[in-house]
Design an enzyme around this catalytic site. Structure first.
Site, PDB file in Angstrom:
ATOM      1  N   ARG A  44       0.797  -1.227   0.000  1.00 36.26           N
ATOM      2  CA  ARG A  44       0.000   0.000   0.000  1.00 36.26           C
ATOM      3  C   ARG A  44       0.835   1.285   0.000  1.00 36.26           C
ATOM      4  O   ARG A  44       0.303   2.369  -0.225  1.00 36.26           O
ATOM      5  CB  ARG A  44      -0.954   0.005   1.213  1.00 36.26           C
ATOM      6  CG  ARG A  44      -2.183  -0.867   0.996  1.00 36.26           C
ATOM      7  CD  ARG A  44      -3.013  -0.945   2.265  1.00 36.26           C
ATOM      8  NE  ARG A  44      -2.361  -1.754   3.293  1.00 36.26           N
ATOM      9  CZ  ARG A  44      -2.685  -1.716   4.591  1.00 36.26           C
ATOM     10  NH1 ARG A  44      -3.636  -0.903   5.010  1.00 36.26           N
ATOM     11  NH2 ARG A  44      -2.057  -2.483   5.455  1.00 36.26           N
ATOM     12  N   ARG A  60      28.235  26.043   1.374  1.00 31.95           N
ATOM     13  CA  ARG A  60      28.366  24.644   0.956  1.00 31.95           C
ATOM     14  C   ARG A  60      29.355  23.944   1.872  1.00 31.95           C
ATOM     15  O   ARG A  60      29.978  24.588   2.713  1.00 31.95           O
ATOM     16  CB  ARG A  60      28.746  24.602  -0.520  1.00 31.95           C
ATOM     17  CG  ARG A  60      27.540  25.006  -1.408  1.00 31.95           C
ATOM     18  CD  ARG A  60      27.942  25.228  -2.824  1.00 31.95           C
ATOM     19  NE  ARG A  60      28.731  24.116  -3.306  1.00 31.95           N
ATOM     20  CZ  ARG A  60      29.682  24.203  -4.234  1.00 31.95           C
ATOM     21  NH1 ARG A  60      29.969  25.370  -4.784  1.00 31.95           N
ATOM     22  NH2 ARG A  60      30.343  23.144  -4.620  1.00 31.95           N
TER      23      ARG A  60
HETATM   24 CA    CA Z   1      -0.249  -4.256   9.610  1.00 30.09          CA
END
Ligand code: CA
Ligand code: UD1
Length: 448
Positions: free
Chosen positions: A15, A330
């Site tokens: 997901r 930098r």
């Molecule tokens: Ca889970």
């Protein structure tokens, strides 16, 4: 007794919709699983062992050297833990089992849970939470108040689904007893997986002491499964960090719009304005002012410094430096006391001694600049010939005229002056004036 941790991190994390393994996605600047390892360090853990599968090389690359076992196929949480059986075969302490995707768990909570587990002589203690909407979680089933098992959503009856106490997915277990019970689990369930949670009913049947430990703040077990939850977890961690800093004496004008990573340290009375991003191992002293759209990465700032709308990377700034707006340090810039860096000035790998001023439109790279030297607007150290980098050394109290091109390697003696617009290719002695430009022509009435 000893305690080791096992962290489940073999799953795909579908997901998340990401090429990157879920557990190394960052929450407020730290990979999730690293955050968990950091919290575990706060309690007396002997060793943390990861259970890896999906894209394990990438996870190991991010975390560096760490003990791990491999679960080739993801056949369930119980199956995952069984992979550590061989590694722990001579170990008879306790193990704490956690998931790699719950970055909000606090070390202090884990500590309390473990203390509970010890003082109550439990074989297994399960961390639980009370959820108004328990959907998706394993439910904690009790009979006359006695914990008898965990039932997953998919196998739960109507009655069981109403239970609001859920399994948070964190366990303290006696190691020997854990693996004994895991030998007895099967995958005869809706998902066809070996459930770790089945150890509870097995141990209860054998009259072993299992218990649950309820979380005070159920937010702590938020699992990160998607990028929406990733942002939510980051937000919560940021809020925690900001609150901690304010309690220690830092002033945040608008904490909701201030982005300070966990690893950053700030001294008292320093004021941080909205839009500021402070990252990595940045340390800021006391009584500084960090204003609008400034980003500071892995840098050290001492006290009484003022920065406005600038970027600072891997640099050191001593007391009373003022910088910006729109300046850029930098890596390896070192600005000593009271240095001033102004609009559109870039400094890289250079040391500016105290009192140096470069107010406007300048590039200083591979340079050392002595005390109280003034760098005129538009000055550039031409440090690169297309192949190699060369140094520019400037003495004390030098006056570099506007738009001087310092073609390195070149040395400019103390107290000297360069004329505006000069291209300086040869060393300039102390106290000298160096001018390099063609004579100005005047042609009278030329327009006519
Ligand atoms: Ca889970
Ligand atoms: C699990 C618990 C559930 C609990 C919930 C809390 C089980 C059977 N259920 O459910 O009771 O409420 O966590 O979040 O344990 N993993 C592996 N290898 C595997 C399977 C999973 O490493 O073979 C890892 C996953 O990457 C993940 C964690 O284990 O980090 C949990 O697995 P997941 O499948 O998400 O379990 P849940 O269904 O959420």
């Amino acid at each position: 007794m000893e305690l080791k941790a096992l962290i489940l991190a073999a799953g795909k994390g579908t997901r998340m919709k990401s090429e990157k393994p879920k557990v190394i996605h960052e929450v407020n600047g730290i990979p999730m699983v690293k955050k968990i390892l950091n919290e575990l360090k706060k309690i007396d853990i002997k060793e943390s062992i990861l259970i890896l599968g999906h894209k394990k090389e990438e996870i190991l690359k991010t975390l560096g050297e760490i003990p791990y076992v491999v679960q080739e196929e993801q056949l369930g949480t119980g199956h995952a833990i069984i992979q550590a059986k061989e590694l722990l075969k001579d170990y008879d302490g306790d193990v704490m089992i956690l998931c790699g995707d719950t970055p909000l768990l606090k070390g202090e909570t884990l500590k309390k849970m473990y203390e509970y587990h010890k003082t109550n002589n439990c074989i297994t203690t399960v961390l639980t939470a009370i959820y108004e909407n328990p959907f998706g979680y394993g439910r904690i089933v009790k009979e006359n108040g006695k914990f008898i098992g965990i039932v997953e959503e998919k196998e739960a009856t109507e009655e069981i689904r109403k239970i609001k106490e859920v399994n948070a997915g964190v366990y303290c277990c006696n190691s020997k007893e854990l693996f004994k019970a895991l030998d007895k689990i099967d995958n005869n369930n809706e998902k066809g997986e070996y459930y770790l949670t089945d150890i509870i009913k097995i141990q209860v049947n054998e009259n072993k002491k299992v218990d649950s430990f309820v979380l005070e703040d159920s937010q702590e077990i938020l699992g990160v499964n998607s990028k929406v939850e990733l942002a939510l977890a980051s937000k919560i961690l940021r809020e925690r960090k900001n609150k901690e800093l304010m309690e220690e004496g830092v002033i945040l004008i608008d904490p909701d719009n201030t982005y300070i990573e966990e690893t950053v340290k700030i001294g008292i009375d320093t004021i941080v304005y909205p839009g500021v991003v402070l990252q990595g191992n940045t340390i800021i002293g006391e009584n500084c002012e960090i204003i609008g759209n400034t980003r500071i990465i892995d840098s050290t700032l001492k006290n009484n410094i003022r920065i406005e709308s600038s970027v600072i990377e891997e640099s050191i700034l001593e007391d009373k430096v003022t910088m910006g707006p729109f300046a850029h340090l930098r890596p390896k810039a070192h600005l000593k006391e009271k240095v001033h860096i102004g609009n559109f000035v870039e400094v890289k790998k250079s040391t500016l001694e105290s009192g140096v001023k470069a107010g406007h439109l300048t590039y200083l790279g591979n340079a050392t600049i002595g005390k109280d030297t003034n760098i005129g607007a538009g000055t550039i150290t031409c440090n690169y010939d297309g192949v190699n980098k060369f140094n520019t050394n400037i003495g004390e109290k030098v006056f570099i005229g506007s738009s001087t091109m310092l073609v390195a390697p070149v040395n400019i003696g103390s107290n000297s002056v360069t004329g505006a617009g000069s291209v300086i290719t040869k060393d300039v002695p102390e106290d000298a004036l160096a001018v390099e430009r063609s004579k100005q022509l005047i042609k009278l009435k030329w327009r006519k």
